[in-house]
Design a protein around this motif. Structure first.
Motif, short mmCIF file in Angstrom:
data_model
loop_
_atom_site.label_atom_id
_atom_site.label_comp_id
_atom_site.label_asym_id
_atom_site.label_seq_id
_atom_site.Cartn_x
_atom_site.Cartn_y
_atom_site.Cartn_z
N ALA A 37 0.85 -1.19 0.00
CA ALA A 37 0.00 0.00 0.00
C ALA A 37 0.88 1.24 0.00
N VAL A 38 0.26 2.37 -0.24
CA VAL A 38 0.91 3.66 -0.09
C VAL A 38 0.38 4.28 1.18
N LYS A 39 1.27 4.54 2.12
CA LYS A 39 0.86 5.20 3.36
C LYS A 39 0.81 6.69 3.09
N VAL A 40 -0.36 7.27 3.35
CA VAL A 40 -0.58 8.69 3.11
C VAL A 40 -0.16 9.46 4.36
N THR A 41 0.70 10.43 4.18
CA THR A 41 1.09 11.27 5.31
C THR A 41 0.61 12.69 5.04
N PHE A 42 0.24 13.38 6.09
CA PHE A 42 -0.29 14.74 6.00
C PHE A 42 0.63 15.66 6.77
N ASP A 43 0.89 16.85 6.22
CA ASP A 43 1.77 17.82 6.88
C ASP A 43 1.33 18.06 8.32
N SER A 44 0.04 18.19 8.53
CA SER A 44 -0.47 18.47 9.87
C SER A 44 -0.53 17.21 10.73
N GLY A 45 -0.44 16.04 10.10
CA GLY A 45 -0.70 14.81 10.82
C GLY A 45 -2.19 14.74 11.12
N ILE A 46 -2.70 13.58 11.30
CA ILE A 46 -4.09 13.43 11.74
C ILE A 46 -3.97 13.01 13.20
N SER A 85 -9.15 18.15 14.21
CA SER A 85 -8.73 19.55 14.26
C SER A 85 -9.02 20.21 12.91
N ASN A 86 -8.99 21.52 12.89
CA ASN A 86 -9.19 22.24 11.63
C ASN A 86 -8.12 21.90 10.61
N SER A 87 -6.88 21.75 11.06
CA SER A 87 -5.80 21.41 10.13
C SER A 87 -5.99 19.99 9.57
N ALA A 88 -6.48 19.08 10.40
CA ALA A 88 -6.76 17.72 9.91
C ALA A 88 -7.89 17.76 8.88
N SER A 108 -6.49 18.98 5.59
CA SER A 108 -5.71 17.92 4.94
C SER A 108 -6.62 16.86 4.33
N LEU A 109 -7.64 16.45 5.08
CA LEU A 109 -8.56 15.42 4.59
C LEU A 109 -9.40 15.94 3.43
N SER A 110 -9.75 17.21 3.46
CA SER A 110 -10.50 17.81 2.36
C SER A 110 -9.68 17.75 1.07
N ASP A 111 -8.40 18.10 1.17
CA ASP A 111 -7.51 18.02 0.01
C ASP A 111 -7.36 16.58 -0.46
#
Length: 136
Positions: free
Chosen positions: A8-17, A27-30, A33-36
């Motif tokens: 699989a490809v592990k998805v990482t987000f700048d803000s972290g979830i 959080s708003n930052s999560a 990130s999830l919206s994107d």
């Protein structure tokens, strides 16, 4: 590989979830990130994902299992609210405190362990289409 040993490809987000102690509120930052991320999933409807929720090791096993499930479900619900197809969400699981990414001996480490991880997979349809193309 994911927790089940699948490629699989592990998805990482700048803000972290990441989550606060005993919380499953995004959080708003999560959310940003999830919206994107939802845009990518909506543009690739044959991409499957798995969502794993985690906790730190404070509290009972049962309480942590419940919170980790709620965290994974919070991400699932948010992605669905962004019109990600339910058929793309293959597994939504709370893993409790297993597989920490940091030490649970410090608050900073525990904060990193209160997270959700997302994995992307090629769907069966994508695999079949690729195999058909290769066999031409």
């Amino acid at each position: 590989t994911d927790a089940n040993g699948l490629q699989a490809v592990k998805v990482t987000f700048d803000s972290g979830i990441l989550f606060g102690f005993n919380s499953s509120t995004l959080s708003n930052s999560a959310k940003t990130s999830l919206s994107d991320f939802s845009k990518i999933l909506n543009e690739n409807p044959t991409m499957d994902i798995t969502i794993y929720g985690y906790t730190d090791n404070v509290g009972t096993f049962e309480a942590n299992q419940s919170v980790s499930n709620k965290r994974a479900q919070a991400v699932e619900s948010y992605l669905k609210s962004m019109r990600v197809s339910s058929s793309q969400l293959k597994e939504v699981v709370g893993k409790g405190w297993e597989d920490p990414v940091a030490s649970n001996d410090t608050e900073a480490g525990r904060a990193q362990n209160r997270r959700v991880e997302v994995f992307m997979y090629a769907s069966e349809k994508m695999i079949q289409e690729a195999e058909a193309e290769a066999n031409k």
